[in-house]
Enzyme design. Structure first.
Site, PDB file in Angstrom:
ATOM      1  CD  GLU A 135      -1.198  -0.585   3.688  1.00 22.97           C
ATOM      2  OE1 GLU A 135      -1.572   0.435   4.265  1.00 22.97           O
ATOM      3  OE2 GLU A 135      -1.516  -1.729   4.032  1.00 22.97           O
ATOM      4  CE1 TYR A 171      -6.314   2.812   0.493  1.00 23.49           C
ATOM      5  CE2 TYR A 171      -6.592   4.035   2.522  1.00 23.49           C
ATOM      6  CZ  TYR A 171      -5.966   3.040   1.810  1.00 23.49           C
ATOM      7  OH  TYR A 171      -4.998   2.285   2.395  1.00 23.49           O
ATOM      8  CG  ASP A 178      -4.895   6.797   5.045  1.00 25.01           C
ATOM      9  OD1 ASP A 178      -5.538   7.381   5.943  1.00 25.01           O
ATOM     10  OD2 ASP A 178      -4.229   5.778   5.237  1.00 25.01           O
ATOM     11  CD  GLU A 187      -2.569   4.207   1.975  1.00 21.07           C
ATOM     12  OE1 GLU A 187      -2.568   5.244   2.654  1.00 21.07           O
ATOM     13  OE2 GLU A 187      -2.343   3.073   2.443  1.00 21.07           O
ATOM     14  CB  SER A 210      -4.428  -1.144  -0.430  1.00 26.62           C
ATOM     15  OG  SER A 210      -4.240  -0.253   0.634  1.00 26.62           O
ATOM     16  CB  THR A 211      -1.595  -4.230  -4.447  1.00 22.75           C
ATOM     17  OG1 THR A 211      -1.158  -4.996  -3.313  1.00 22.75           O
ATOM     18  CG2 THR A 211      -0.530  -3.225  -4.853  1.00 22.75           C
ATOM     19  CG  HIS A 224       2.356   1.048   5.499  1.00 24.41           C
ATOM     20  ND1 HIS A 224       1.329   1.482   6.287  1.00 24.41           N
ATOM     21  CD2 HIS A 224       3.349   1.945   5.674  1.00 24.41           C
ATOM     22  CE1 HIS A 224       1.680   2.606   6.912  1.00 24.41           C
ATOM     23  NE2 HIS A 224       2.902   2.906   6.543  1.00 24.41           N
ATOM     24  CG  ASN A 242      -0.438  -5.082   4.503  1.00 19.00           C
ATOM     25  OD1 ASN A 242      -0.425  -4.770   5.678  1.00 19.00           O
ATOM     26  ND2 ASN A 242      -0.724  -4.217   3.537  1.00 19.00           N
ATOM     27  CG  HIS A 254       0.385  -2.618   8.792  1.00 24.53           C
ATOM     28  ND1 HIS A 254       0.456  -1.465   9.531  1.00 24.53           N
ATOM     29  CD2 HIS A 254       0.011  -2.246   7.543  1.00 24.53           C
ATOM     30  CE1 HIS A 254       0.132  -0.437   8.760  1.00 24.53           C
ATOM     31  NE2 HIS A 254      -0.139  -0.882   7.559  1.00 24.53           N
TER      32      HIS A 254
END
Lengths: 64, 494
Positions: free
Chosen positions: B10, B85, B87, B92, B94-95, B149, B151, B238
């Site tokens: 992300e 989105y 943020d 941002e 996030s895949t 980030h 995950n 995370h």
């Protein structure tokens, strides 16, 4: 697998110095330098015209 | 054996409005709404199972940018299974959940292209002399940082204390391979004259070894416990300590090597003997030392360089491949990652310039040094910081990363597919396909469920608690053969 094992460095072994292979390094070094010169020529044309203002105006809100 | 290392990435992008008086929240909303209006029907994110404080923020919108476009806080799900989105005043992405590091790289590249497409779409809504610029970086050079980030799916029964202890040496030292490079220093008390160039964008901002924070007192290991899947079986680690990479090789090795190390920890193949005496000081010290020569103190009294630590972790990973195999990260992808990791370390060890096509910080440093020498500039000259920022500029005509000869590992056509089509081998397939086929029937979606409105009765929530269920193999035929969402739900027995 065996070859790979030999390539691994024992840790920690900071005393060993890398042996320079002079001719090869020089040849690839010249090529790298020529490439870098071309790249820098290109960058001269791409760099923001007023770099100082651009850097000054580049302010972000903190995020995560 | 270690569980499959499902992963994702992300990225919060830097955003700047030029020629109009836009605040970054409004600009981020405009950017995303422009993309959605041009390319996809909007389906909102479902906050039902998220921590309410994390995203439910109100912002005052006080600028006059394109008033016809809504500027409330946007939060959308894309047909490729990703989330797009606003943020913390940044756009941002996030895949979607990916089965391998290589696929996560493909979706990270697709995210970059989505931001580029958003910039183009937004420019049509702005006055002629105004533009929104996005940068894939992590700091503005003035002490403000924003994250990239990672995950990873981790077994719940792995004791978290062991995970923290054994992953920390990798998190502290991997920056020699995957650091994105930075001109100057943002650690309080140190100036750019003292640290003209460092390996990492983010290292200056880490103050704790472990903790819950992500915006203040950032920890090397983040403890956020939001698995977004069955919490009795899984954790989602995370990871907030990484840089956003422009080099595809760096993104692949960052995700792939970390996946392998996590698998080793799950299988008890990592060991406790590499623990550092002071990880917070070490992460900064390593970043501030592009010569790669300084040593750090281990808890057992030994001293090691970051390079030696990385060679040691790599040696253990190669041994793990022999003893356990790498099926949990995909054997072929795991092999590719180990080969790249090894060749980069060998290159850094002998002639760092030889990995300028793979390692972001080396590529960036080469340009900065060359430019400073050519024009006789001091390390503090603003032009060098401008080059640093431009390395990450997503405008193709300004981006330096596109010009420095970085290797590409994923085919551009497959990146383009990944902008709209989900991975086939995780639950993101179900999410993305349903969104593409029945956008009007989906009220909201999030990582572990989707809410359908099929026109009668209450809304139907379809839980997706298993990251590896809902793949093409199991649901493609059902989706293909259903003409309505109601039909699909009936077939699923939902």
């Amino acid at each position: 697998m065996a070859e790979r094992t030999q390539k691994q460095k024992p840790a920690p072994s900071r005393t060993e110095e890398t042996v320079e292979a002079a001719p090869a390094v020089t040849e690839s070094g010249d090529k790298l330098k020529a490439e870098l010169d071309d790249l820098l020529d290109e960058i001269d044309g791409v760099l923001e015209t007023n770099a100082e203002d651009f850097v000054k105006s580049y302010v972000q809100k903190g995020g995560q | 054996m270690a569980i499959p290392k499902v992963c994702g990435i992300e990225t919060e992008y830097g955003i700047l409005v030029r020629g109009a008086d836009g605040n970054p929240v409004a600009a981020s909303s405009l950017l995303i709404n422009a993309y959605l209006a041009a390319y996809q029907r909007k389906v909102g994110w479902d906050f039902n199972d998220e921590h309410p404080g994390a995203d439910a923020r109100g912002f005052r919108v006080d600028d006059l940018l394109a008033p016809e476009v809504e500027t409330h806080l946007v939060n959308a799900v894309l047909t490729n299974g990703a989330r797009y989105y606003v943020d913390h005043a940044h756009p941002e992405i996030s895949t979607p959940e990916c089965r391998t590091a290589l696929d996560a790289l493909r979706f990270d590249r697709a995210a970059e292209e989505i931001v580029r497409a958003s910039m183009r779409a937004a420019s049509n809504l702005l006055p002629d002399d105004a533009e929104i610029l996005c940068h894939k970086n992590n700091s503005d050079g003035k002490g403000n940082s924003y994250g990239c980030h990672e995950n990873y799916l981790v077994a719940r029964d792995l004791p978290f204390g062991r995970l923290v202890q054994q992953i920390t040496p990798h998190f502290v030292t991997r920056q020699v391979v995957v650091g994105a490079g930075k001109v100057g220093c943002e650690f309080p008390g140190l100036s750019t004259a003292e640290v003209p160039f460092q390996l990492s964008q983010r290292a200056d901002f880490f103050e704790e070894e472990v903790g819950l924070e992500t915006t203040l007192k950032r920890p090397i290991v983040n403890t956020r416990d939001e698995p977004h899947c069955d919490p009795s079986k899984y954790r989602r680690l995370h990871v907030i300590v990484g840089d956003a990479n422009m080099s595809e090789t760096a993104t692949l090795v960052k995700l792939g090597a970390t996946s392998i190390v996590l698998a080793m920890i799950e299988d008890g193949a990592m060991g406790d003997d590499l623990a550092l005496a002071n990880p917070v000081a070490a992460i900064r010290q390593i970043s501030h030392d592009p010569s790669l020569r300084q040593t750090m103190l281990l808890r057992d009294g030994r001293r090691m360089t970051a390079m030696e630590m990385q060679f040691e972790i790599l040696a253990r990973a190669l041994e793990y491949e022999r003893s356990h195999g790498l099926a949990c990260v995909d054997s072929a992808v795991g092999r590719q990652v180990l080969e790249l990791w090894e060749s980069i370390l060998s290159g850094l060890d002998s002639e760092p310039a030889s990995v300028a096509h793979q390692v972001d910080w080396v590529a960036k440093q080469r340009v900065i040094t060359g430019y400073a020498e050519r024009h006789g500039l001091q390390p503090t000259d603003a032009r060098l910081k401008a080059l640093d920022l431009q390395y990450h500029d997503l405008r193709a005509e300004k981006c330096l990363a596109l010009r420095v000869g970085l290797d590409t590992l994923v085919d551009p056509a497959s990146v383009e597919d990944a902008m709209t089509m989900p991975p086939t081998d995780t639950r993101a397939y179900f999410r993305g396909r349903c969104l593409a086929k029945w956008p009007e029937a989906i009220v909201a979606a999030n990582w572990d469920s989707m809410v359908f409105d099929i026109g009668r009765d209450p809304l139907r929530r379809v839980p997706m608690m298993e990251p590896l269920r809902g793949t093409a193999e199991s649901v493609q035929r059902l989706i293909d053969e259903s003409s309505t969402a109601g039909e699909l739900l009936a077939k699923l027995g939902a």
